[in-house]
Design a protein around this motif. Structure first.
Motif, PDB file in Angstrom:
ATOM      1  N   TYR A   1       0.772  -1.228   0.000  1.00 62.28           N
ATOM      2  CA  TYR A   1       0.000   0.000   0.000  1.00 62.28           C
ATOM      3  C   TYR A   1       0.812   1.292   0.000  1.00 62.28           C
ATOM      4  O   TYR A   1       0.259   2.363  -0.225  1.00 62.28           O
ATOM      5  N   ILE A   2       2.096   1.221   0.284  1.00 62.14           N
ATOM      6  CA  ILE A   2       2.869   2.451   0.434  1.00 62.14           C
ATOM      7  C   ILE A   2       3.963   2.507  -0.615  1.00 62.14           C
ATOM      8  O   ILE A   2       4.875   1.674  -0.628  1.00 62.14           O
ATOM      9  N   LYS A   3       3.855   3.479  -1.503  1.00 62.89           N
ATOM     10  CA  LYS A   3       4.894   3.675  -2.505  1.00 62.89           C
ATOM     11  C   LYS A   3       6.010   4.470  -1.838  1.00 62.89           C
ATOM     12  O   LYS A   3       5.799   5.582  -1.357  1.00 62.89           O
ATOM     13  N   ARG A   4       7.192   3.886  -1.816  1.00 60.97           N
ATOM     14  CA  ARG A   4       8.300   4.542  -1.127  1.00 60.97           C
ATOM     15  C   ARG A   4       9.386   4.926  -2.123  1.00 60.97           C
ATOM     16  O   ARG A   4       9.571   4.293  -3.154  1.00 60.97           O
ATOM     17  N   THR A   5      10.095   5.958  -1.777  1.00 60.37           N
ATOM     18  CA  THR A   5      11.246   6.387  -2.556  1.00 60.37           C
ATOM     19  C   THR A   5      12.499   5.886  -1.860  1.00 60.37           C
ATOM     20  O   THR A   5      12.429   5.325  -0.767  1.00 60.37           O
ATOM     21  N   SER A   6      13.621   6.126  -2.468  1.00 59.60           N
ATOM     22  CA  SER A   6      14.861   5.806  -1.787  1.00 59.60           C
ATOM     23  C   SER A   6      15.021   6.764  -0.604  1.00 59.60           C
ATOM     24  O   SER A   6      14.465   7.859  -0.593  1.00 59.60           O
ATOM     25  N   CYS A   7      15.761   6.338   0.367  1.00 62.29           N
ATOM     26  CA  CYS A   7      15.968   7.143   1.563  1.00 62.29           C
ATOM     27  C   CYS A   7      17.012   8.220   1.288  1.00 62.29           C
ATOM     28  O   CYS A   7      18.069   7.948   0.719  1.00 62.29           O
ATOM     29  N   LEU A   8      16.712   9.429   1.682  1.00 64.19           N
ATOM     30  CA  LEU A   8      17.659  10.535   1.547  1.00 64.19           C
ATOM     31  C   LEU A   8      18.172  10.911   2.925  1.00 64.19           C
ATOM     32  O   LEU A   8      17.397  11.036   3.868  1.00 64.19           O
ATOM     33  N   GLN A   9      19.456  11.090   3.042  1.00 61.01           N
ATOM     34  CA  GLN A   9      20.058  11.487   4.308  1.00 61.01           C
ATOM     35  C   GLN A   9      20.210  13.006   4.349  1.00 61.01           C
ATOM     36  O   GLN A   9      20.594  13.617   3.360  1.00 61.01           O
ATOM     37  N   TRP A  10      19.893  13.598   5.487  1.00 63.72           N
ATOM     38  CA  TRP A  10      20.029  15.040   5.672  1.00 63.72           C
ATOM     39  C   TRP A  10      21.496  15.383   5.837  1.00 63.72           C
ATOM     40  O   TRP A  10      22.185  14.662   6.544  1.00 63.72           O
ATOM     41  N   PRO A  11      22.027  16.422   5.282  1.00 65.92           N
ATOM     42  CA  PRO A  11      21.352  17.305   4.329  1.00 65.92           C
ATOM     43  C   PRO A  11      21.369  16.690   2.932  1.00 65.92           C
ATOM     44  O   PRO A  11      22.297  15.987   2.558  1.00 65.92           O
ATOM     45  N   PHE A  12      20.326  16.949   2.175  1.00 66.54           N
ATOM     46  CA  PHE A  12      20.240  16.440   0.818  1.00 66.54           C
ATOM     47  C   PHE A  12      20.120  17.615  -0.142  1.00 66.54           C
ATOM     48  O   PHE A  12      19.811  18.725   0.258  1.00 66.54           O
ATOM     49  N   SER A  13      20.376  17.337  -1.396  1.00 63.51           N
ATOM     50  CA  SER A  13      20.330  18.399  -2.396  1.00 63.51           C
ATOM     51  C   SER A  13      19.036  18.320  -3.182  1.00 63.51           C
ATOM     52  O   SER A  13      18.387  17.278  -3.237  1.00 63.51           O
ATOM     53  N   PHE A  14      18.683  19.415  -3.794  1.00 66.07           N
ATOM     54  CA  PHE A  14      17.494  19.418  -4.633  1.00 66.07           C
ATOM     55  C   PHE A  14      17.657  18.449  -5.798  1.00 66.07           C
ATOM     56  O   PHE A  14      16.699  17.838  -6.240  1.00 66.07           O
ATOM     57  N   GLU A  15      18.862  18.283  -6.282  1.00 65.08           N
ATOM     58  CA  GLU A  15      19.096  17.354  -7.398  1.00 65.08           C
ATOM     59  C   GLU A  15      18.701  15.935  -7.004  1.00 65.08           C
ATOM     60  O   GLU A  15      18.152  15.189  -7.807  1.00 65.08           O
ATOM     61  N   GLN A  16      18.976  15.550  -5.745  1.00 65.56           N
ATOM     62  CA  GLN A  16      18.572  14.223  -5.276  1.00 65.56           C
ATOM     63  C   GLN A  16      17.047  14.098  -5.265  1.00 65.56           C
ATOM     64  O   GLN A  16      16.494  13.091  -5.686  1.00 65.56           O
ATOM     65  N   ILE A  17      16.376  15.130  -4.792  1.00 65.22           N
ATOM     66  CA  ILE A  17      14.918  15.132  -4.721  1.00 65.22           C
ATOM     67  C   ILE A  17      14.321  15.138  -6.120  1.00 65.22           C
ATOM     68  O   ILE A  17      13.373  14.412  -6.413  1.00 65.22           O
ATOM     69  N   LYS A  18      14.898  15.935  -6.981  1.00 66.82           N
ATOM     70  CA  LYS A  18      14.416  16.040  -8.356  1.00 66.82           C
ATOM     71  C   LYS A  18      14.461  14.672  -9.036  1.00 66.82           C
ATOM     72  O   LYS A  18      13.571  14.317  -9.808  1.00 66.82           O
ATOM     73  N   GLY A  19      15.464  13.888  -8.718  1.00 69.36           N
ATOM     74  CA  GLY A  19      15.614  12.563  -9.291  1.00 69.36           C
ATOM     75  C   GLY A  19      14.509  11.597  -8.888  1.00 69.36           C
ATOM     76  O   GLY A  19      14.336  10.552  -9.521  1.00 69.36           O
ATOM     77  N   LEU A  20      13.747  11.918  -7.862  1.00 63.41           N
ATOM     78  CA  LEU A  20      12.660  11.046  -7.423  1.00 63.41           C
ATOM     79  C   LEU A  20      11.422  11.189  -8.313  1.00 63.41           C
ATOM     80  O   LEU A  20      10.505  10.369  -8.257  1.00 63.41           O
ATOM     81  N   GLY A  21      11.368  12.261  -9.108  1.00 60.08           N
ATOM     82  CA  GLY A  21      10.257  12.459 -10.031  1.00 60.08           C
ATOM     83  C   GLY A  21       8.941  12.835  -9.368  1.00 60.08           C
ATOM     84  O   GLY A  21       7.873  12.512  -9.871  1.00 60.08           O
ATOM     85  N   LEU A  22       8.988  13.520  -8.242  1.00 59.57           N
ATOM     86  CA  LEU A  22       7.774  13.919  -7.524  1.00 59.57           C
ATOM     87  C   LEU A  22       7.183  15.187  -8.136  1.00 59.57           C
ATOM     88  O   LEU A  22       7.915  16.066  -8.569  1.00 59.57           O
TER      89      LEU A  22
END
Length: 176
Positions: free
Chosen positions: A32-53
């Motif tokens: 039931y839960i679509k998960r992304t890869s885990c990001l460690q703080w601090p993370f960059s916008f490029e890492q988030i952008k790669g998740l396709g959200l």
């Protein structure tokens, strides 16, 4: 997060039962839960952008309480890591500030720093009246709806039917 009873007092049989329960939770999450890869703080916008959200939701319990999230994480709860030109939907559901009295310094931080990020949200709702007042006074929001905690949006029978839950005499606690 699962908080099982103290493992020192468990017999082998109860440890096996606990493992079975944890396996069922894992199966539920995978289904039931679509998960992304885990990001460690601090993370960059490029890492988030790669998740396709294409949208971000902040909420709910005390996410805007400074003493819980500390200053660097508090800004993250306002999605400060998203660039101004990032074309995504930003929502806040049922945010809670978690305290009634604010220091002068806290008022300043919300008004002068965090209000800039608050203006980027398409919609903000809070869990308590004082939160709506804080949004108006310190974040520049005209009206902020007061909503229920997301857990309370459904009745107990809705959870039982959807998740095929049955009553159990066990005294375990699961937080999700």
């Amino acid at each position: 997060l699962v908080f099982p009873p103290d493992k020192k007092s468990k017999s082998q049989k109860s440890l096996e039962q606990e493992q079975l329960r944890l396996t069922k939770i894992q199966i539920f999450m995978e289904k039931y839960i679509k998960r992304t890869s885990c990001l460690q703080w601090p993370f960059s916008f490029e890492q988030i952008k790669g998740l396709g959200l294409n949208g971000y939701i902040v909420g709910s319990d005390q996410v805007w309480r400074p003493t819980f999230s500390k200053r660097k994480f508090l800004k993250a709860m306002f999605l400060d890591f998203l660039p101004d030109d990032c074309n995504v939907v930003r929502l806040v559901y049922g945010a809670s500030f978690g305290s009634v009295r604010w220091s002068l310094g806290r008022k300043f931080v919300y008004r002068m720093v965090l209000s800039r990020y608050a203006r980027k949200f398409a919609h903000i709702s809070v869990r308590e009246e004082i939160g709506a007042e804080y949004c108006k006074r310190y974040l520049g929001q005209k009206e902020t709806p007061i909503v229920l905690d997301p857990v309370m949006l459904l009745q107990a029978k809705d959870y039982s039917e959807k998740l095929h839950l049955t009553e159990s005499p066990a005294r375990n606690l699961m937080c999700y």
